[in-house]
Design a protein around this motif. Structure first.
Motif, PDB file in Angstrom:
ATOM      1  N   THR A 264      -6.383 -15.412  -8.793  1.00  0.00           N
ATOM      2  CA  THR A 264      -5.595 -14.212  -8.519  1.00  0.00           C
ATOM      3  C   THR A 264      -6.455 -12.958  -8.555  1.00  0.00           C
ATOM      4  O   THR A 264      -7.132 -12.683  -9.551  1.00  0.00           O
ATOM      5  CB  THR A 264      -4.461 -14.071  -9.546  1.00  0.00           C
ATOM      6  OG1 THR A 264      -3.702 -15.280  -9.571  1.00  0.00           O
ATOM      7  CG2 THR A 264      -3.558 -12.912  -9.203  1.00  0.00           C
ATOM      8  N   VAL A 265      -6.453 -12.194  -7.475  1.00  0.00           N
ATOM      9  CA  VAL A 265      -7.222 -10.943  -7.410  1.00  0.00           C
ATOM     10  C   VAL A 265      -6.582  -9.924  -8.342  1.00  0.00           C
ATOM     11  O   VAL A 265      -5.378  -9.655  -8.264  1.00  0.00           O
ATOM     12  CB  VAL A 265      -7.280 -10.405  -5.976  1.00  0.00           C
ATOM     13  CG1 VAL A 265      -8.004  -9.057  -5.938  1.00  0.00           C
ATOM     14  CG2 VAL A 265      -7.959 -11.407  -5.056  1.00  0.00           C
ATOM     15  N   SER A 266      -7.387  -9.368  -9.242  1.00  0.00           N
ATOM     16  CA  SER A 266      -6.853  -8.492 -10.282  1.00  0.00           C
ATOM     17  C   SER A 266      -7.868  -7.423 -10.645  1.00  0.00           C
ATOM     18  O   SER A 266      -9.047  -7.723 -10.826  1.00  0.00           O
ATOM     19  CB  SER A 266      -6.503  -9.329 -11.523  1.00  0.00           C
ATOM     20  OG  SER A 266      -6.050  -8.533 -12.592  1.00  0.00           O
ATOM     21  N   ASN A 267      -7.426  -6.194 -10.733  1.00  0.00           N
ATOM     22  CA  ASN A 267      -8.283  -5.075 -11.150  1.00  0.00           C
ATOM     23  C   ASN A 267      -7.849  -4.533 -12.494  1.00  0.00           C
ATOM     24  O   ASN A 267      -6.650  -4.455 -12.785  1.00  0.00           O
ATOM     25  CB  ASN A 267      -8.212  -3.928 -10.141  1.00  0.00           C
ATOM     26  CG  ASN A 267      -8.891  -4.229  -8.817  1.00  0.00           C
ATOM     27  OD1 ASN A 267      -8.747  -3.470  -7.868  1.00  0.00           O
ATOM     28  ND2 ASN A 267      -9.630  -5.327  -8.727  1.00  0.00           N
ATOM     29  N   LYS A 268      -8.842  -4.149 -13.306  1.00  0.00           N
ATOM     30  CA  LYS A 268      -8.538  -3.399 -14.526  1.00  0.00           C
ATOM     31  C   LYS A 268      -8.072  -2.012 -14.112  1.00  0.00           C
ATOM     32  O   LYS A 268      -8.613  -1.406 -13.192  1.00  0.00           O
ATOM     33  CB  LYS A 268      -9.771  -3.286 -15.414  1.00  0.00           C
ATOM     34  CG  LYS A 268     -10.230  -4.606 -16.003  1.00  0.00           C
ATOM     35  CD  LYS A 268     -11.424  -4.406 -16.909  1.00  0.00           C
ATOM     36  CE  LYS A 268     -11.868  -5.729 -17.525  1.00  0.00           C
ATOM     37  NZ  LYS A 268     -13.041  -5.567 -18.417  1.00  0.00           N
ATOM     38  N   GLN A 269      -7.080  -1.493 -14.842  1.00  0.00           N
ATOM     39  CA  GLN A 269      -6.526  -0.195 -14.461  1.00  0.00           C
ATOM     40  C   GLN A 269      -6.268   0.641 -15.711  1.00  0.00           C
ATOM     41  O   GLN A 269      -5.585   0.182 -16.628  1.00  0.00           O
ATOM     42  CB  GLN A 269      -5.207  -0.374 -13.707  1.00  0.00           C
ATOM     43  CG  GLN A 269      -5.324  -1.239 -12.461  1.00  0.00           C
ATOM     44  CD  GLN A 269      -4.000  -1.450 -11.775  1.00  0.00           C
ATOM     45  OE1 GLN A 269      -3.371  -0.504 -11.312  1.00  0.00           O
ATOM     46  NE2 GLN A 269      -3.555  -2.681 -11.701  1.00  0.00           N
ATOM     47  N   SER A 275      -0.988  -0.754 -13.638  1.00  0.00           N
ATOM     48  CA  SER A 275      -0.078   0.243 -13.107  1.00  0.00           C
ATOM     49  C   SER A 275       0.485  -0.227 -11.780  1.00  0.00           C
ATOM     50  O   SER A 275      -0.236  -0.731 -10.927  1.00  0.00           O
ATOM     51  CB  SER A 275      -0.816   1.578 -12.927  1.00  0.00           C
ATOM     52  OG  SER A 275       0.072   2.576 -12.473  1.00  0.00           O
ATOM     53  N   ARG A 276       1.786  -0.065 -11.610  1.00  0.00           N
ATOM     54  CA  ARG A 276       2.436  -0.389 -10.354  1.00  0.00           C
ATOM     55  C   ARG A 276       1.958   0.566  -9.254  1.00  0.00           C
ATOM     56  O   ARG A 276       1.485   1.663  -9.539  1.00  0.00           O
ATOM     57  CB  ARG A 276       3.958  -0.255 -10.490  1.00  0.00           C
ATOM     58  CG  ARG A 276       4.592  -1.151 -11.539  1.00  0.00           C
ATOM     59  CD  ARG A 276       6.039  -0.738 -11.732  1.00  0.00           C
ATOM     60  NE  ARG A 276       6.698  -1.469 -12.791  1.00  0.00           N
ATOM     61  CZ  ARG A 276       7.492  -2.518 -12.600  1.00  0.00           C
ATOM     62  NH1 ARG A 276       7.728  -2.934 -11.369  1.00  0.00           N
ATOM     63  NH2 ARG A 276       8.057  -3.145 -13.614  1.00  0.00           N
ATOM     64  N   ILE A 277       2.119   0.162  -8.018  1.00  0.00           N
ATOM     65  CA  ILE A 277       1.763   1.026  -6.898  1.00  0.00           C
ATOM     66  C   ILE A 277       2.560   2.326  -6.952  1.00  0.00           C
ATOM     67  O   ILE A 277       2.016   3.417  -6.723  1.00  0.00           O
ATOM     68  CB  ILE A 277       1.990   0.293  -5.560  1.00  0.00           C
ATOM     69  CG1 ILE A 277       0.900  -0.767  -5.362  1.00  0.00           C
ATOM     70  CG2 ILE A 277       1.988   1.273  -4.390  1.00  0.00           C
ATOM     71  CD1 ILE A 277       0.999  -1.528  -4.070  1.00  0.00           C
ATOM     72  N   GLU A 278       3.856   2.238  -7.258  1.00  0.00           N
ATOM     73  CA  GLU A 278       4.691   3.451  -7.303  1.00  0.00           C
ATOM     74  C   GLU A 278       4.309   4.383  -8.448  1.00  0.00           C
ATOM     75  O   GLU A 278       4.726   5.532  -8.486  1.00  0.00           O
ATOM     76  CB  GLU A 278       6.175   3.088  -7.381  1.00  0.00           C
ATOM     77  CG  GLU A 278       6.577   2.245  -8.582  1.00  0.00           C
ATOM     78  CD  GLU A 278       6.575   0.765  -8.271  1.00  0.00           C
ATOM     79  OE1 GLU A 278       7.369   0.035  -8.883  1.00  0.00           O
ATOM     80  OE2 GLU A 278       5.772   0.339  -7.404  1.00  0.00           O
ATOM     81  N   GLU A 279       3.493   3.877  -9.387  1.00  0.00           N
ATOM     82  CA  GLU A 279       3.004   4.716 -10.485  1.00  0.00           C
ATOM     83  C   GLU A 279       1.596   5.224 -10.218  1.00  0.00           C
ATOM     84  O   GLU A 279       0.957   5.814 -11.095  1.00  0.00           O
ATOM     85  CB  GLU A 279       3.028   3.915 -11.795  1.00  0.00           C
ATOM     86  CG  GLU A 279       4.426   3.496 -12.238  1.00  0.00           C
ATOM     87  CD  GLU A 279       4.405   2.512 -13.392  1.00  0.00           C
ATOM     88  OE1 GLU A 279       3.297   2.030 -13.749  1.00  0.00           O
ATOM     89  OE2 GLU A 279       5.470   2.213 -13.939  1.00  0.00           O
ATOM     90  N   GLY A 280       1.105   4.972  -8.996  1.00  0.00           N
ATOM     91  CA  GLY A 280      -0.218   5.453  -8.623  1.00  0.00           C
ATOM     92  C   GLY A 280      -1.331   4.455  -8.826  1.00  0.00           C
ATOM     93  O   GLY A 280      -2.504   4.781  -8.616  1.00  0.00           O
ATOM     94  N   GLU A 289       1.534 -11.268 -13.660  1.00  0.00           N
ATOM     95  CA  GLU A 289       0.698 -10.228 -14.257  1.00  0.00           C
ATOM     96  C   GLU A 289       1.510  -8.991 -14.612  1.00  0.00           C
ATOM     97  O   GLU A 289       1.332  -8.408 -15.687  1.00  0.00           O
ATOM     98  CB  GLU A 289      -0.457  -9.884 -13.315  1.00  0.00           C
ATOM     99  CG  GLU A 289      -1.542  -9.062 -13.993  1.00  0.00           C
ATOM    100  CD  GLU A 289      -2.838  -9.054 -13.209  1.00  0.00           C
ATOM    101  OE1 GLU A 289      -3.318  -7.942 -12.891  1.00  0.00           O
ATOM    102  OE2 GLU A 289      -3.365 -10.141 -12.919  1.00  0.00           O
ATOM    103  N   ILE A 290       2.424  -8.588 -13.738  1.00  0.00           N
ATOM    104  CA  ILE A 290       3.245  -7.422 -14.075  1.00  0.00           C
ATOM    105  C   ILE A 290       4.175  -7.742 -15.238  1.00  0.00           C
ATOM    106  O   ILE A 290       4.471  -6.890 -16.083  1.00  0.00           O
ATOM    107  CB  ILE A 290       4.037  -6.924 -12.846  1.00  0.00           C
ATOM    108  CG1 ILE A 290       4.588  -5.524 -13.114  1.00  0.00           C
ATOM    109  CG2 ILE A 290       5.163  -7.874 -12.458  1.00  0.00           C
ATOM    110  CD1 ILE A 290       5.195  -4.875 -11.889  1.00  0.00           C
TER     111      ILE A 290
END
Length: 336
Positions: A264-269, A275-280, A289-290
């Motif tokens: 699964t492609v995953s970035n540290k944030q 963070s969700r897309i709608e949260e920037g 993961e969410i």
């Protein structure tokens, strides 16, 4: 070069697809299937590349409109399907959510499981499940297809054996995983048939986005038409594809047509809580993961797994916004 397999028999019929995914030409006279092309790659790849060049200039005889819906997986069945977990951030989140420490070795020795490869789904085939209670989840990944890889090949040398790249939806049945892992013998029922992008591409098609055996582009995912994730596939990838191939080949030869996945492609944030897309943020490439973020943050998950009728779309675009592999676009349906 871009290749695909039209649905035909068990192993498909090989076609070459134009760079813009608009046109295709049947090349079964060169190699009847993609596996046949891979088995004799050094001889056949130049001939296929010549046809690809003609197709892109509009001079390929017999060209027809390309239809992703008519495609099987590029390899409808494969000799080997080994999926890694190269994005250790994803593993760390899952373990944190259940209060487990992550061994330090996970940063130096890749996780890998051997998946079933007797039936691969086309990018537009339905995801079939027996129950919504199984915890139906998608997992957006990148995968490579190898040529023959000798046992003991090192990570740097392994890169030269990469023939093609594809996108993956490594469907997971999350509710079945704990019981299987508790047996200490890995995944099986919890990992149903895997889906692949309609088109497989040679690494040179990615241009500068293919560096250090990683794909440096966002992997886009949508759930029921809404943006769900856009993490950078080349960021936070602890193990590159050369390292993953070398891991698989440590104790065995790999034959041409073996598929090795990134996980699964995953970035540290931000703080690591994501963070969700709608949260920037850049979002996620799977629902689990969410849910892990929600457990860490709120003490319980609030995002449901997929229901019958839900649709997932996974795609990768070049900097100009053009689709590279076509789209994985699947609907979840109950088992008949």
């Amino acid at each position: 070069m871009k290749l695909a397999s039209l649905k035909h028999g068990r192993d498909g019929r090989l076609i070459v697809v134009s760079r813009d995914l608009a046109r295709a030409v049947d090349v079964s006279h060169v190699a009847p299937t993609l596996q046949a092309a891979l088995d004799d790659w050094e001889k056949l790849a130049p001939e296929l590349a010549d046809i690809y060049a003609e197709l892109n200039t509009g001079h390929a005889p017999g060209a027809f409109a390309f239809d992703e819906n008519a495609c099987a997986a590029p390899l409808p069945r494969a000799f080997q399907w080994a999926d890694g977990s190269a994005y250790v951030n994803h593993v760390e989140l899952v373990r944190r959510a259940r209060g487990a420490e992550m061994p330090e070795s996970f940063w130096t020795d890749p996780l890998m499981y051997q998946g079933a490869s007797d039936e691969m789904l086309g990018g537009h085939d339905d995801v079939i499940a027996g129950s919504e209670d199984w915890g139906i989840d998608f997992e957006g990944e990148v995968a490579v297809v190898t040529g023959d890889v000798p046992m003991g090949t090192d990570a740097q040398s392994a890169r030269q054996h990469i023939r093609l790249l594809m996108l993956v939806n490594d469907v997971s049945l999350r509710a079945l995983i704990p019981g299987e892992l508790a047996k200490g013998f890995g995944f099986f029922q919890s990992k149903p048939a895997t889906a692949f992008s309609p088109v497989a591409v040679t690494p040179d098609e990615l241009g500068p986005a293919w560096q250090d055996a990683k794909v440096h582009l966002p992997l886009l995912s949508f759930l029921n038409g809404e943006p769900f994730g856009k993490p950078q596939a080349g960021v936070d990838m602890t193990f590159d594809f050369g390292q993953l191939i070398a891991h698989v080949a440590r104790t065995r030869n790999l034959v041409a047509g073996s598929i090795v996945g990134s996980g699964t492609v995953s970035n540290k944030q931000g703080t690591g809580h994501g963070s969700r897309i709608e949260e920037g943020g850049v979002g996620y490439s799977c629902i689990a993961e969410i849910r892990m973020i929600e457990i860490i943050r709120d003490g319980k998950p609030s995002t449901p797994f997929m229901h019958f009728g839900d649709r997932v779309r996974i795609e990768m675009q070049d900097p100009a916004g053009h689709s590279i592999f076509g789209a994985i676009d699947q609907q979840v349906r109950p088992m008949p």
